[in-house]
Design a protein around this motif. Structure first.
Motif, short mmCIF file in Angstrom:
data_model
loop_
_atom_site.label_atom_id
_atom_site.label_comp_id
_atom_site.label_asym_id
_atom_site.label_seq_id
_atom_site.Cartn_x
_atom_site.Cartn_y
_atom_site.Cartn_z
N HIS A 1 29.81 -24.21 -20.71
CA HIS A 1 29.49 -23.97 -19.44
C HIS A 1 28.76 -25.03 -18.86
O HIS A 1 28.25 -25.84 -19.61
N ASN A 2 28.45 -25.35 -17.37
CA ASN A 2 27.65 -26.38 -16.97
C ASN A 2 26.74 -25.85 -15.93
O ASN A 2 27.12 -24.96 -15.04
N PHE A 3 25.55 -26.07 -16.12
CA PHE A 3 24.41 -25.63 -15.00
C PHE A 3 25.04 -26.36 -13.74
O PHE A 3 25.11 -27.62 -13.77
N TYR A 4 25.01 -25.88 -12.81
CA TYR A 4 25.58 -26.18 -11.67
C TYR A 4 24.35 -26.33 -10.48
O TYR A 4 23.69 -25.33 -10.25
N GLY A 5 24.60 -27.67 -9.89
CA GLY A 5 23.64 -27.81 -8.75
C GLY A 5 22.26 -28.41 -9.01
O GLY A 5 21.59 -28.20 -10.04
N ASP A 6 22.08 -29.42 -8.04
CA ASP A 6 20.84 -30.15 -8.10
C ASP A 6 19.49 -29.41 -7.45
O ASP A 6 18.40 -29.59 -7.81
N ALA A 7 20.04 -28.82 -6.49
CA ALA A 7 19.02 -28.38 -5.50
C ALA A 7 18.74 -26.56 -6.03
O ALA A 7 19.63 -26.01 -6.62
N LYS A 8 17.42 -26.08 -5.53
CA LYS A 8 17.42 -24.76 -5.82
C LYS A 8 17.90 -23.85 -4.73
O LYS A 8 18.30 -24.22 -3.87
#
Lengths: 367, 131
Positions: free
Chosen positions: A360-367
């Protein structure tokens, strides 16, 4: 096999080496002393009407100026660019004596009266000791016949003559080499100096000799820096120095270490027993380093112990932070297994059930 | 789609410390990504057809950590790539990914360079890495 493939197969412990590099840096209060005291003295000399200097008047030299100082900075060197107005043929002894005389009122003028304990004529410099800061200054009067970008001439009291020297050229050359090496040349010099301090209690080679060695081996391409961890790079440096010195060792002679700028032997005073001791320490450390690099990830404790033999356990620390960062980096490129309590493992254990984590890939730069 | 009963049973088998509260449609419990790590109190809410959501209830997370949605839940997978769907077990996907998230978070907290060592796919771009 390409180097980048090889480098992936070694245990390079980058986070432990990052801590080592931090641990050998000069402490803040010594950096402050090194930044303050020389400036006070340089300004004092520049302001002396009866001690003529040429612009830019003075320049820092030595390891502090090149950012190669480690541990407690005990001393700083600078050259003062004299202007022998009426006497181009000033004798070396007179240049040293003139500087010595000019410095007599310095302690009071810079507000350190009674705190400067020693003012001593040395072979090529005037030595000043600031007792309150436990700090030494070596001030070298220098003639600048061809401008600041060319070699300087410094006095030698013992030989009673002026000697060509290019400390400012070396400052620039090392800066260029450091940039060309991916900013690794200066850290490698620091590691080599620290290694010497840990490994050799007596008959230590001088710091400048080690700098000249690192400079030469990188500049000549005998040690390549691209894509290498500090663990590999340092091991390569030790091997390269050992291999280039082996012939001298076999022939019972002391090798030359050429000055990076002028080519003369900077290690003229190196004696054979000291050189042989240096080679012995090199061989010991190469053995430890090679064994450490060959360890597997689950042998990290053994690898750390071997590096501690090379650099000292006070400096190559086995900290929980370094281990955590190292494990996280390994986890990011491994298959992972998670226990019922949430422990993340890179190897499937045989003694408890786990869930194999799916890709899997952790998604997103922003919280 | 896996039934809720199967999800709950599989979770109890794999992660017995995570207790399901049917009234909240949520699991509550602790995860500790390594022996020396902080013990994290988490909540996983699963209300199909919505995907599971994961909160770290204690301790409070660093406000600047990435890979979180605006409601504070963890971004554990790339929804554009179909990395999770309702045919999957929460216990075999969301929970291990949460444990991984916590592991990388602990490293991020102490890393002077503030690196996220896990595989990640930034918003608005194709994936950069995948195990």
């Amino acid at each position: 096999m390409p180097i980048d493939v090889l480098s992936r197969t070694v245990l390079s412990l980058p986070h432990h080496f990052a801590e080592l590099r931090k641990n050998i840096e000069p402490p803040r209060e010594r950096r402050e002393a090194a930044a303050t005291i020389p400036d006070e003295v340089r300004t004092f000399l520049e302001d002396q009407e009866d001690y003529a200097t040429l612009s830019p008047h003075s320049r820092l030299t030595g390891s502090y100026a090149r950012s190669t100082a480690i541990h407690s900075i005990k001393d700083v060197d600078f050259v003062v660019l004299i202007d022998p107005v009426d006497d181009d043929d000033i004798e070396p002894e007179d240049a040293l004596d003139d500087l010595y005389a000019a410095l007599q009122t310095m302690p009071e003028a810079i507000g350190r009266a009674g705190l400067v304990q020693m003012l001593r004529r040395q072979r090529r410099s005037i030595h000043v000791y600031f007792e309150d800061e436990d700090f030494h200054l070596d001030i070298v009067p220098a003639k600048m016949p061809d401008g600041i970008d060319e070699s300087l001439w410094v006095p030698d009291r013992e030989w009673s003559k002026w000697i060509e020297s290019d400390p400012l050229g070396y400052n620039k050359a090392l800066s260029t080499l450091n940039a060309d090496s991916g900013e690794k040349a200066v850290p490698l010099i620091k590691l080599f100096k620290h290694w010497r301090t840990v490994q050799m209690q007596r008959r230590r080679p001088k710091s400048y000799w080690l700098e000249a060695l690192v400079y030469r081996h990188l500049d000549r391409g005998w040690v390549a820096t691209a894509g290498k961890s500090y663990a590999e790079l340092f091991t390569d440096l030790l091997r390269s120095v050992r291999d280039r010195f082996q012939a001298a060792y076999d022939e019972d002679r002391v090798p030359r270490i050429p000055d990076p700028m002028l080519g003369h032997n900077v290690a003229e005073s190196w004696e054979l027993p000291a050189f042989r001791s240096f080679m012995s320490r090199l061989n010991d450390s190469i053995g430890w380093a090679e064994r450490a690099l060959a360890k597997d990830r689950d042998e990290i404790d053994e690898a750390i112990e071997l590096w501690q033999k090379v650099f000292g356990d006070e400096y190559f620390t086995n900290s929980s932070d370094a281990r955590r960062l190292q494990f996280a980096e390994w986890a990011g490129s491994s298959s992972l297994f998670v226990t019922g309590a949430g422990r993340v493992l890179t190897k499937k254990p045989t003694d408890q059930p786990t869930v194999a984590s799916r890709p899997h890939n952790f998604y997103g730069d922003a919280k | 789609m896996k039934s809720l009963g199967l999800q709950v049973a599989e979770m109890a088998k794999r992660f017995p410390d995570l207790r399901f509260e049917r009234s909240m449609m949520s699991w509550y419990g602790n995860l500790q990504p390594d022996d020396d790590a902080t013990l994290y109190r988490i909540k996983i809410t699963y209300c199909p057809p919505n995907p599971p959501k994961v909160w770290v209830r204690r301790p409070s997370l660093h406000p600047e950590v990435k890979h979180r949605y605006s409601d504070g839940t963890l971004c554990l997978y790339d929804p554009r790539e179909g990395e999770w769907d309702h045919s999957m077990l929460v216990s075999q996907t969301i929970v291990p990914w949460t444990a991984e998230w916590l592991l990388y978070y602990e490293a991020w907290l102490i890393d002077p360079e503030k690196r996220w060592f896990g595989p990640e796919a930034p918003h608005g771009r194709r994936k950069l890495s995948r195990r």
